[in-house]
Design an enzyme around this catalytic site. Structure first.
Site, PDB file in Angstrom:
ATOM      1  N   ILE A  12       0.840  -1.202   0.000  1.00  0.00           N
ATOM      2  CA  ILE A  12       0.000   0.000   0.000  1.00  0.00           C
ATOM      3  C   ILE A  12       0.876   1.254   0.000  1.00  0.00           C
ATOM      4  CG2 ILE A  12      -1.968   1.181   1.067  1.00  0.00           C
ATOM      5  CD1 ILE A  12      -2.638  -1.465   2.494  1.00  0.00           C
ATOM      6  N   ASP A  33      11.976   2.853   5.091  1.00  0.00           N
ATOM      7  CA  ASP A  33      11.565   1.446   4.995  1.00  0.00           C
ATOM      8  C   ASP A  33      12.774   0.558   5.264  1.00  0.00           C
ATOM      9  OD1 ASP A  33       9.007  -0.086   3.247  1.00  0.00           O
ATOM     10  OD2 ASP A  33      10.816  -1.214   3.805  1.00  0.00           O
ATOM     11  N   ALA A  81       4.772  -1.994   8.790  1.00  0.00           N
ATOM     12  CA  ALA A  81       4.266  -3.006   9.727  1.00  0.00           C
ATOM     13  C   ALA A  81       4.635  -4.379   9.211  1.00  0.00           C
ATOM     14  CB  ALA A  81       2.740  -2.913   9.834  1.00  0.00           C
ATOM     15  N   ASP A 124      -9.147  -3.398   9.791  1.00  0.00           N
ATOM     16  CA  ASP A 124     -10.430  -3.801  10.385  1.00  0.00           C
ATOM     17  C   ASP A 124     -10.264  -5.022  11.303  1.00  0.00           C
ATOM     18  OD1 ASP A 124      -9.919  -5.714   8.425  1.00  0.00           O
ATOM     19  OD2 ASP A 124     -11.828  -5.457   7.360  1.00  0.00           O
ATOM     20  N   TYR A 150      -1.185 -10.699  14.843  1.00  0.00           N
ATOM     21  CA  TYR A 150      -1.128  -9.499  13.972  1.00  0.00           C
ATOM     22  C   TYR A 150      -2.164  -8.482  14.421  1.00  0.00           C
ATOM     23  CZ  TYR A 150      -2.378  -6.531   9.984  1.00  0.00           C
ATOM     24  OH  TYR A 150      -2.695  -5.451   9.186  1.00  0.00           O
ATOM     25  N   LYS A 154      -1.665  -4.642  15.975  1.00  0.00           N
ATOM     26  CA  LYS A 154      -2.224  -3.433  15.354  1.00  0.00           C
ATOM     27  C   LYS A 154      -3.167  -2.719  16.341  1.00  0.00           C
ATOM     28  CE  LYS A 154      -1.711  -2.041  11.672  1.00  0.00           C
ATOM     29  NZ  LYS A 154      -0.661  -1.180  11.038  1.00  0.00           N
ATOM     30  N   LYS A 189      -0.616 -12.848   0.105  1.00  0.00           N
ATOM     31  CA  LYS A 189      -2.022 -12.525   0.407  1.00  0.00           C
ATOM     32  C   LYS A 189      -2.921 -13.142  -0.650  1.00  0.00           C
ATOM     33  CE  LYS A 189      -0.664  -9.802   3.819  1.00  0.00           C
ATOM     34  NZ  LYS A 189      -0.030  -8.532   3.616  1.00  0.00           N
ATOM     35  N   ARG A 214     -14.382 -11.628   3.422  1.00  0.00           N
ATOM     36  CA  ARG A 214     -13.600 -10.407   3.585  1.00  0.00           C
ATOM     37  C   ARG A 214     -14.256  -9.289   2.787  1.00  0.00           C
ATOM     38  NH1 ARG A 214     -12.239 -13.119   7.019  1.00  0.00           N
ATOM     39  NH2 ARG A 214     -10.171 -13.683   7.791  1.00  0.00           N
ATOM     40  N   GLY A 276      -7.797 -20.022  14.488  1.00  0.00           N
ATOM     41  CA  GLY A 276      -8.466 -18.777  14.917  1.00  0.00           C
ATOM     42  C   GLY A 276      -8.965 -17.939  13.749  1.00  0.00           C
ATOM     43  N   HIS A 277      -9.217 -18.568  12.617  1.00  0.00           N
ATOM     44  CA  HIS A 277      -9.575 -17.859  11.373  1.00  0.00           C
ATOM     45  C   HIS A 277     -10.862 -17.042  11.547  1.00  0.00           C
ATOM     46  CE1 HIS A 277      -9.851 -18.431   6.691  1.00  0.00           C
ATOM     47  NE2 HIS A 277      -9.857 -17.171   7.046  1.00  0.00           N
ATOM     48  N   TYR A 334       2.149 -24.216   3.588  1.00  0.00           N
ATOM     49  CA  TYR A 334       1.200 -25.032   2.814  1.00  0.00           C
ATOM     50  C   TYR A 334       1.583 -26.513   2.774  1.00  0.00           C
ATOM     51  CZ  TYR A 334      -0.685 -20.519   1.504  1.00  0.00           C
ATOM     52  OH  TYR A 334      -1.243 -19.268   1.551  1.00  0.00           O
TER      53      TYR A 334
HETATM   54  P1  NAD Z   1       3.406  -4.841   3.406  1.00  0.00           P
HETATM   55  O1  NAD Z   1       3.745  -6.024   4.256  1.00  0.00           O
HETATM   56  O2  NAD Z   1       3.235  -5.027   1.935  1.00  0.00           O
HETATM   57  O3  NAD Z   1       4.543  -3.720   3.575  1.00  0.00           O
HETATM   58  C1  NAD Z   1       5.070  -3.374   4.819  1.00  0.00           C
HETATM   59  C2  NAD Z   1       6.301  -2.502   4.572  1.00  0.00           C
HETATM   60  O4  NAD Z   1       6.826  -2.106   5.847  1.00  0.00           O
HETATM   61  C3  NAD Z   1       7.430  -3.220   3.833  1.00  0.00           C
HETATM   62  O5  NAD Z   1       7.955  -2.396   2.816  1.00  0.00           O
HETATM   63  C4  NAD Z   1       8.473  -3.464   4.917  1.00  0.00           C
HETATM   64  O6  NAD Z   1       9.808  -3.493   4.415  1.00  0.00           O
HETATM   65  C5  NAD Z   1       8.230  -2.290   5.845  1.00  0.00           C
HETATM   66  N1  NAD Z   1       8.672  -2.564   7.216  1.00  0.00           N
HETATM   67  C6  NAD Z   1       8.393  -3.664   7.975  1.00  0.00           C
HETATM   68  N2  NAD Z   1       8.989  -3.556   9.175  1.00  0.00           N
HETATM   69  C7  NAD Z   1       9.627  -2.358   9.190  1.00  0.00           C
HETATM   70  C8  NAD Z   1      10.409  -1.676  10.165  1.00  0.00           C
HETATM   71  N3  NAD Z   1      10.664  -2.209  11.367  1.00  0.00           N
HETATM   72  N4  NAD Z   1      10.900  -0.455   9.847  1.00  0.00           N
HETATM   73  C9  NAD Z   1      10.669   0.111   8.627  1.00  0.00           C
HETATM   74  N5  NAD Z   1       9.954  -0.507   7.668  1.00  0.00           N
HETATM   75  C10 NAD Z   1       9.435  -1.722   7.946  1.00  0.00           C
HETATM   76  O7  NAD Z   1       2.133  -4.182   4.053  1.00  0.00           O
HETATM   77  P2  NAD Z   1       0.870  -3.501   3.355  1.00  0.00           P
HETATM   78  O8  NAD Z   1      -0.056  -4.565   2.912  1.00  0.00           O
HETATM   79  O9  NAD Z   1       1.346  -2.486   2.403  1.00  0.00           O
HETATM   80  O10 NAD Z   1       0.207  -2.786   4.614  1.00  0.00           O
HETATM   81  C11 NAD Z   1       0.563  -1.444   4.954  1.00  0.00           C
HETATM   82  C12 NAD Z   1      -0.168  -1.056   6.212  1.00  0.00           C
HETATM   83  O11 NAD Z   1      -1.575  -1.172   5.995  1.00  0.00           O
HETATM   84  C13 NAD Z   1       0.149  -1.928   7.428  1.00  0.00           C
HETATM   85  O12 NAD Z   1       0.234  -1.110   8.555  1.00  0.00           O
HETATM   86  C14 NAD Z   1      -1.039  -2.877   7.523  1.00  0.00           C
HETATM   87  O13 NAD Z   1      -1.267  -3.256   8.864  1.00  0.00           O
HETATM   88  C15 NAD Z   1      -2.162  -1.991   7.004  1.00  0.00           C
HETATM   89  N6  NAD Z   1      -3.266  -2.720   6.375  1.00  0.00           N
HETATM   90  C16 NAD Z   1      -3.052  -3.522   5.290  1.00  0.00           C
HETATM   91  C17 NAD Z   1      -4.114  -4.179   4.691  1.00  0.00           C
HETATM   92  C18 NAD Z   1      -3.932  -5.041   3.468  1.00  0.00           C
HETATM   93  O14 NAD Z   1      -4.923  -5.607   2.989  1.00  0.00           O
HETATM   94  N7  NAD Z   1      -2.751  -5.163   2.906  1.00  0.00           N
HETATM   95  C19 NAD Z   1      -5.413  -4.052   5.219  1.00  0.00           C
HETATM   96  C20 NAD Z   1      -5.587  -3.241   6.350  1.00  0.00           C
HETATM   97  C21 NAD Z   1      -4.520  -2.567   6.902  1.00  0.00           C
HETATM   98  P1  TYD Z   2      -5.218 -12.746   3.548  1.00  0.00           P
HETATM   99  O1  TYD Z   2      -5.014 -12.276   2.150  1.00  0.00           O
HETATM  100  O2  TYD Z   2      -4.111 -13.450   4.238  1.00  0.00           O
HETATM  101  O3  TYD Z   2      -5.709 -11.486   4.388  1.00  0.00           O
HETATM  102  P2  TYD Z   2      -6.314 -11.437   5.912  1.00  0.00           P
HETATM  103  O4  TYD Z   2      -5.923 -12.645   6.635  1.00  0.00           O
HETATM  104  O5  TYD Z   2      -5.623 -10.224   6.427  1.00  0.00           O
HETATM  105  O6  TYD Z   2      -7.783 -11.258   5.754  1.00  0.00           O
HETATM  106  O7  TYD Z   2      -6.484 -13.721   3.561  1.00  0.00           O
HETATM  107  C1  TYD Z   2      -7.726 -13.315   3.038  1.00  0.00           C
HETATM  108  C2  TYD Z   2      -8.692 -14.466   3.254  1.00  0.00           C
HETATM  109  O8  TYD Z   2      -8.292 -15.560   2.431  1.00  0.00           O
HETATM  110  C3  TYD Z   2      -8.666 -14.995   4.672  1.00  0.00           C
HETATM  111  O9  TYD Z   2      -9.997 -15.430   5.014  1.00  0.00           O
HETATM  112  C4  TYD Z   2      -7.747 -16.196   4.608  1.00  0.00           C
HETATM  113  C5  TYD Z   2      -7.962 -16.722   3.218  1.00  0.00           C
HETATM  114  N1  TYD Z   2      -6.798 -17.366   2.550  1.00  0.00           N
HETATM  115  C6  TYD Z   2      -6.969 -18.588   1.914  1.00  0.00           C
HETATM  116  O10 TYD Z   2      -8.068 -19.168   1.881  1.00  0.00           O
HETATM  117  N2  TYD Z   2      -5.882 -19.141   1.298  1.00  0.00           N
HETATM  118  C7  TYD Z   2      -4.655 -18.560   1.299  1.00  0.00           C
HETATM  119  O11 TYD Z   2      -3.684 -19.131   0.745  1.00  0.00           O
HETATM  120  C8  TYD Z   2      -4.507 -17.286   1.952  1.00  0.00           C
HETATM  121  C9  TYD Z   2      -3.190 -16.599   1.985  1.00  0.00           C
HETATM  122  C10 TYD Z   2      -5.617 -16.732   2.568  1.00  0.00           C
END
Ligand code: NAD
Ligand code: TYD
Length: 337
Positions: A12, A33, A81, A124, A150, A154, A189, A214, A276-277, A334
């Site tokens: 993001i 980063d 994060a 969320d 996780y 957060k 993901k 989701r 704990g899904h 896996y």
């Molecule tokens: P990501 O895992 O893709 O990226 C995390 C980034 O943080 C990486 O570039 C990593 O190198 C950097 N990082 C990790 N530890 C660090 C540290 N100690 N110091 C400096 N940099 C560090 O994450 P994302 O999916 O881009 O998520 C970004 C934010 O959004 C996070 O805070 C996450 O909790 C939140 N968020 C993500 C999602 C999602 O669907 N991806 C949903 C809700 C909230």
């Molecule tokens: P994920 O992308 O890991 O995001 P989050 O756990 O933060 O919601 O997972 C999205 C949904 O998909 C979650 O219900 C777990 C499921 N999932 C699978 O079924 N198979 C997979 O290989 C992964 C990574 C997730």
């Protein structure tokens, strides 16, 4: 304006930097980063060399560095994060360190350096799980009930951010968003993993019965929401952001991807469930809509098609990422089908 983006090499964060540099070309952007497994500077190759963009490699837990980087910063947008639930189940330690300690270090530095806005990007997942049968959605007043390491880390960071506002008057805002998808997402993901596996001729692993739900938010919509919160959001407030999906189970997400990619459903493989899904997430984004005028613009199916096209056109980006550390993670995660 001078903006500090933490975690800007992640999914993001990199989308946000590309968005910001395009829309606010006169602002200076500093990206701090650590480049963990999830950080990838290739995502930012188009802004490399831009005089208004600076990359600093370092840890948000490093007090000295964070204070140096925070000098002259007006606004912090904090993405950095550990972000993957399954990894937090394998080993919570880095989640506690980065998500809690790291956020604390940033808050202290923001206070010391008089930043004008500290925006904290959260999830969320801090609210726990909703029932499959209910129509209930998460909203800004939903009590916290995090259920994975996780989510707990957060939640702790959200509480610290609010405490710094209440106690020290730090000008904060928080957004809790749903599951993002789009370009540059690390293929651990669900959506990025499913697409890249299918391109490689591998199956899509679906956890448990596949009926978990989701709320899916296209990453560009999320970037717009953060932009609006920075411009018009009220200090001290929290805004929930979600997408346009209505209770779509994971199995249906997998089937949609398979259909768009012209594969057949034998490419789905049910695997062992996550401990704990959480059953269901759903977001009521009424507050940010009413108060700031935000609406997600991207229809799920269209955005999914765009995302699939991006992964097809950018194989070198994710093939590179899927080598090395990813392989051992994948085998461990896996192997117990
Ligand atoms: P990501 O895992 O893709 O990226 C995390 C980034 O943080 C990486 O570039 C990593 O190198 C950097 N990082 C990790 N530890 C660090 C540290 N100690 N110091 C400096 N940099 C560090 O994450 P994302 O999916 O881009 O998520 C970004 C934010 O959004 C996070 O805070 C996450 O909790 C939140 N968020 C993500 C999602 C999602 O669907 N991806 C949903 C809700 C909230
Ligand atoms: P994920 O992308 O890991 O995001 P989050 O756990 O933060 O919601 O997972 C999205 C949904 O998909 C979650 O219900 C777990 C499921 N999932 C699978 O079924 N198979 C997979 O290989 C992964 C990574 C997730």
């Amino acid at each position: 304006m001078k903006l500090l983006v933490t975690g800007g090499a992640g999914f993001i964060g990199s989308n946000f930097i590309l968005y910001w540099v395009k829309n606010q070309p006169n602002d200076q952007v500093v990206n701090l980063d650590l480049l963990t497994y999830a950080g990838n500077l290739e995502s930012l190759s188009s802004v490399k060399g831009n005089p208004n963009y600076t990359f600093v490699k370092g840890d948000i837990c490093d007090v000295k560095l964070v204070n140096q980087v925070m000098e002259d910063i007006d606004t912090v947008v904090h993405f950095a994060a550990e972000s993957h639930v399954d990894r937090s189940i394998m080993d919570p330690a880095p989640f506690i360190k980065t998500n809690i300690d790291g956020t604390y270090v940033l808050l202290q530095a923001a206070l010391k350096n008089n930043v004008k806005r500290f925006h904290h990007v959260s999830t969320d997942e801090v609210f726990g799980a909703l029932n499959l049968e209910s129509k209930e959605k998460f909203h800004e007043k939903t009590p916290y009930d995090p259920r994975s390491p996780y989510a707990a880390s957060k939640a702790a960071s959200d509480h610290l951010v609010r405490a710094f506002h209440t106690t020290y008057n730090l000008p904060i805002t928080i957004s809790n968003c749903s599951n993002n998808f789009g370009p540059y997402q690390f293929p651990e993901k669900l959506i990025a993993l499913a697409i890249t596996n299918l391109i490689e001729g591998k199956k899509v692993p679906v956890y448990g019965d596949g009926l978990h739900v989701r709320d899916w938010l296209y990453v560009d919509d999320h970037c717009e929401a953060i932009d609006l919160i920075l411009q018009k959001g009220k200090v001290g407030e929290t805004y929930l952001c979600g997408g346009l999906t209505e209770d779509i189970p994971n199995i249906e997400v997998a089937k949609k991807i398979i259909r768009i990619m012209g594969k057949d459903e034998s490419m789905i493989e049910f695997v062992k469930d996550r401990p704990g899904h959480d059953r269901r997430y759903a977001i009521d984004w009424g507050k940010i809509h009413r108060e700031l005028g935000w609406t997600p613009k991207h229809d799920f199916d269209e955005a999914l098609k765009k995302t699939i096209a991006w992964y097809k056109a950018n194989e070198s980006w994710w093939k590179h990422v899927k080598s090395g550390e990813y392989k051992s993670y994948y085998e461990q995660q896996y192997s117990h089908r």
